[in-house]
Write a protein that holds these residues in place. Structure first.
Motif, PDB file in Angstrom:
ATOM      1  N   HIS A 222       2.136 -42.172 -17.299  1.00 16.91           N
ATOM      2  CA  HIS A 222       2.928 -41.509 -16.097  1.00 16.91           C
ATOM      3  C   HIS A 222       4.291 -41.361 -16.585  1.00 16.91           C
ATOM      4  O   HIS A 222       5.243 -42.139 -16.782  1.00 16.91           O
ATOM      5  N   GLY A 268      -6.844 -49.494 -18.958  1.00 18.81           N
ATOM      6  CA  GLY A 268      -6.904 -48.370 -17.916  1.00 18.81           C
ATOM      7  C   GLY A 268      -6.502 -47.018 -18.347  1.00 18.81           C
ATOM      8  O   GLY A 268      -6.936 -45.856 -18.126  1.00 18.81           O
ATOM      9  N   ALA A 271      -9.061 -44.594 -19.567  1.00 18.82           N
ATOM     10  CA  ALA A 271      -9.897 -43.851 -18.705  1.00 18.82           C
ATOM     11  C   ALA A 271      -9.245 -42.682 -18.146  1.00 18.82           C
ATOM     12  O   ALA A 271      -8.497 -42.707 -16.938  1.00 18.82           O
TER      13      ALA A 271
ATOM     14  N   ILE B  59      -7.084 -33.542  -6.915  1.00 23.45           N
ATOM     15  CA  ILE B  59      -6.754 -34.856  -7.503  1.00 23.45           C
ATOM     16  C   ILE B  59      -6.347 -35.830  -6.173  1.00 23.45           C
ATOM     17  O   ILE B  59      -7.120 -36.979  -6.259  1.00 23.45           O
ATOM     18  N   GLN B 220      -3.453 -46.012  -8.542  1.00 22.58           N
ATOM     19  CA  GLN B 220      -2.634 -44.934  -8.928  1.00 22.58           C
ATOM     20  C   GLN B 220      -3.244 -43.761  -9.510  1.00 22.58           C
ATOM     21  O   GLN B 220      -4.486 -43.823  -9.790  1.00 22.58           O
ATOM     22  N   TYR B 221      -2.492 -42.585  -9.257  1.00 19.35           N
ATOM     23  CA  TYR B 221      -3.235 -41.288 -10.004  1.00 19.35           C
ATOM     24  C   TYR B 221      -2.289 -40.215 -10.316  1.00 19.35           C
ATOM     25  O   TYR B 221      -0.971 -40.553  -9.889  1.00 19.35           O
ATOM     26  N   HIS B 222      -2.396 -39.441 -10.975  1.00 19.04           N
ATOM     27  CA  HIS B 222      -1.514 -38.265 -11.591  1.00 19.04           C
ATOM     28  C   HIS B 222      -1.629 -37.223 -10.740  1.00 19.04           C
ATOM     29  O   HIS B 222      -2.587 -36.310 -10.606  1.00 19.04           O
ATOM     30  N   THR B 258     -17.137 -34.427  -9.678  1.00 21.11           N
ATOM     31  CA  THR B 258     -15.793 -34.701  -9.369  1.00 21.11           C
ATOM     32  C   THR B 258     -15.078 -34.192 -10.413  1.00 21.11           C
ATOM     33  O   THR B 258     -15.451 -34.754 -11.639  1.00 21.11           O
ATOM     34  N   LYS B 259     -14.091 -33.346 -10.067  1.00 24.43           N
ATOM     35  CA  LYS B 259     -13.257 -33.206 -11.368  1.00 24.43           C
ATOM     36  C   LYS B 259     -12.200 -34.148 -11.722  1.00 24.43           C
ATOM     37  O   LYS B 259     -11.586 -34.006 -12.732  1.00 24.43           O
ATOM     38  N   TYR B 260     -11.510 -35.080 -10.854  1.00 21.14           N
ATOM     39  CA  TYR B 260     -10.769 -35.939 -11.433  1.00 21.14           C
ATOM     40  C   TYR B 260     -11.294 -37.417 -11.086  1.00 21.14           C
ATOM     41  O   TYR B 260     -11.132 -38.217 -12.264  1.00 21.14           O
ATOM     42  N   TYR B 261     -12.020 -37.911 -10.193  1.00 21.65           N
ATOM     43  CA  TYR B 261     -12.653 -39.249 -10.206  1.00 21.65           C
ATOM     44  C   TYR B 261     -13.752 -39.540 -11.089  1.00 21.65           C
ATOM     45  O   TYR B 261     -14.684 -38.577 -11.148  1.00 21.65           O
ATOM     46  N   ASN B 262     -14.000 -40.598 -11.630  1.00 23.71           N
ATOM     47  CA  ASN B 262     -15.163 -41.154 -12.051  1.00 23.71           C
ATOM     48  C   ASN B 262     -14.932 -42.646 -12.161  1.00 23.71           C
ATOM     49  O   ASN B 262     -13.907 -43.228 -12.092  1.00 23.71           O
ATOM     50  N   ASP B 264     -15.147 -44.909 -14.405  1.00 18.23           N
ATOM     51  CA  ASP B 264     -14.403 -45.713 -15.411  1.00 18.23           C
ATOM     52  C   ASP B 264     -12.676 -45.602 -14.968  1.00 18.23           C
ATOM     53  O   ASP B 264     -12.113 -46.391 -14.891  1.00 18.23           O
ATOM     54  N   LEU B 265     -12.279 -44.297 -14.521  1.00 18.38           N
ATOM     55  CA  LEU B 265     -11.174 -43.983 -14.179  1.00 18.38           C
ATOM     56  C   LEU B 265     -10.760 -44.921 -12.912  1.00 18.38           C
ATOM     57  O   LEU B 265      -9.460 -45.580 -12.631  1.00 18.38           O
ATOM     58  N   GLY B 268      -9.833 -48.208 -14.088  1.00 20.30           N
ATOM     59  CA  GLY B 268      -8.167 -47.986 -14.715  1.00 20.30           C
ATOM     60  C   GLY B 268      -7.261 -47.776 -13.762  1.00 20.30           C
ATOM     61  O   GLY B 268      -6.043 -48.302 -13.983  1.00 20.30           O
ATOM     62  N   ALA B 271      -5.042 -50.571 -12.899  1.00 21.23           N
ATOM     63  CA  ALA B 271      -4.272 -51.260 -13.641  1.00 21.23           C
ATOM     64  C   ALA B 271      -2.627 -50.716 -13.833  1.00 21.23           C
ATOM     65  O   ALA B 271      -2.677 -49.527 -14.043  1.00 21.23           O
ATOM     66  N   LEU B 272      -1.860 -51.232 -12.912  1.00 21.98           N
ATOM     67  CA  LEU B 272      -0.575 -50.726 -12.900  1.00 21.98           C
ATOM     68  C   LEU B 272       0.269 -51.222 -13.994  1.00 21.98           C
ATOM     69  O   LEU B 272       0.272 -51.962 -14.311  1.00 21.98           O
TER      70      LEU B 272
END
Lengths: 284, 284
Positions: A222, A268, A271, B59, B220-222, B258-262, B264-265, B268, B271-272
């Motif tokens: 990020h 992470g 992924a 997302i 977290q996510y982008h 799903t276009k974002y989620y999987n 493995d993600l 991940g 993990a912050l």
């Protein structure tokens, strides 16, 4: 109020407030502008693109450096291509095992101006006896470097336009492969998946690298001041898999304090979202 | 050219181009504006803050929904608080196991306008026989709901200002705990670590939730069109750990694209970065 504005795509722009412009200069390679603000501290741009600011440079420099060292804690010889602000060399030099760091930065003015205006990244780098600063084209440097002479190459480049263009070519990646030893790792600035123009560059770079290296991965982080905040590095290697070969306990023993990187985040970061994986696998 | 501009902090702003404003309305709860552009398609804002656009809504809606279902694929009864655009309900309704979805959205106009202007998120939601749409305050709804009546609560709220404020209170989280059954999971919009104001809200929400739930995590996510692009959800639970109890193979069997989620993600995402972990642990 003064605003520095960067166009992230035709339909999207990003602006940072600054109090004053510290310096502006056109070098033979690019336009360099330094600004000073409150929240982002001092920051500079190359050809109108944000490079480094004091608020989030730690994210980029953690992520370009530490994943390679946590995969191979034995790294001794490092080549930094670009990285004129000094932040990548700063992080590499924190490892006591490292014996030699060559930094090949095409534009000496970037480094000199960072020494003057951005000590957070540049201070102490030139003085370290392990450092060899070379102000020359990175592509030319690797062409002339001997076979198997580095454990790690960090490509800390701009986008593949103007001065950074040669660092996104098959010819360059092939030379990197050659000058890396049989445990060698290449980390490259890998652009971003979200905006179309950056995503194209991401796909092209990955296609080229995976034709040359046996192990190729991409990891994300990020980076709020880069377009979309979703940014990538490539991890290519002759022998090490960044997940299977992660040496978390060994890396912890270095005792480095890091504000962004940690070894859970290391795992992470590899992924990726499904749309990013799909784009990287595509052959268009 | 028309630009919608959002102030991300005093020193940072973000702008999207649009071709025309489709609709503007002040409801008893908030100001709603719909815009239509090229790259981001149709988007709407509440009180001048970006909520949903066609480019990256996938997302947010992937990430608010699927981690809970991959941890407990048996979820049958779901409460969505807020979520007036319909996108969260849309994702939940993709699971054939789901028997009942209550959506408590305080402002009916948000939903009705999304039905008109943003079918990508709202279409089909009202028509699904498992859906119970309630246009009322989410806090009041949970206060009146019976004990242990839901498997999952998704808090799809605005920031903790004006209409969203009650959804960031200890009183609200306690009611959520009560109406969740002993396998219950609470997912909440958890703000962002990067800009100071959002980071404060992130810390406050986490402190409150960890005093109530035995298992509390943040992931977290982008999300490029939200401030800093680094955005979080909270995962709080009475029994399930989102990593130890992840049922990746079972989730794959749903066959959802799903276009974002999987999965493995999924791992991940928990993990912050170190600075985020530290902020979440702090007691200030």
């Amino acid at each position: 109020m003064n605003w520095y504005t960067e166009q992230w795509s035709d339909d999207c722009k990003f602006s940072l407030r600054y109090n004053k412009e510290l310096h502006s200069e056109q070098t033979p390679f690019q336009k360099i502008d330094f600004y000073e603000g409150e929240e982002f501290g001092t920051f500079f741009t190359l050809d109108g693109l944000m490079m480094v600011n004091e608020k989030d440079e730690f994210i980029y420099h953690d992520m370009i450096t530490h994943p390679a060292f946590a995969t191979n804690p034995d790294i001794k010889k490092v080549l930094v291509i670009g990285g004129g602000d000094g932040g990548t060399a700063r992080e590499v030099l924190r490892y006591p095992n490292v014996e030699k760091v060559v930094m090949a930065e095409i534009d000496e003015r970037v480094f000199r101006l960072c020494q003057e205006y951005l000590p957070v990244t540049a201070k102490g780098v030139e003085e370290d006896p392990r450092m060899e600063l070379r102000f020359e084209d990175g592509l030319a440097y690797v062409k002339n470097a001997p076979d198997a002479s580095f454990d790690l190459i960090l490509v800390d480049s701009t986008d593949p336009i103007s001065v950074g263009e040669g660092l996104f070519t098959t010819a360059f990646y092939k030379e990197c492969f050659r000058v890396l030893n049989d445990k060698g790792i290449l980390i490259n600035q890998h652009e971003s998946p979200y905006f179309a123009e950056y995503a194209e560059n991401m796909k092209k770079a990955h296609r080229k690298i995976r034709d040359i290296f046996p192990i190729t991965n991409v990891y994300q982080y990020h980076m709020p001041t880069y377009p979309s905040g979703h940014w990538l590095f490539g991890f290519a290697s002759k022998a090490f898999d960044p997940l299977k070969d992660l040496k978390a306990a060994e890396w912890e023993k270095f005792g480095l304090e890091t504000k962004y990187y940690n070894t859970d985040l290391h795992k992470g970061a590899f992924a990726l979202p499904s749309y990013v994986k799909e784009a990287l696998l595509s052959d268009e």
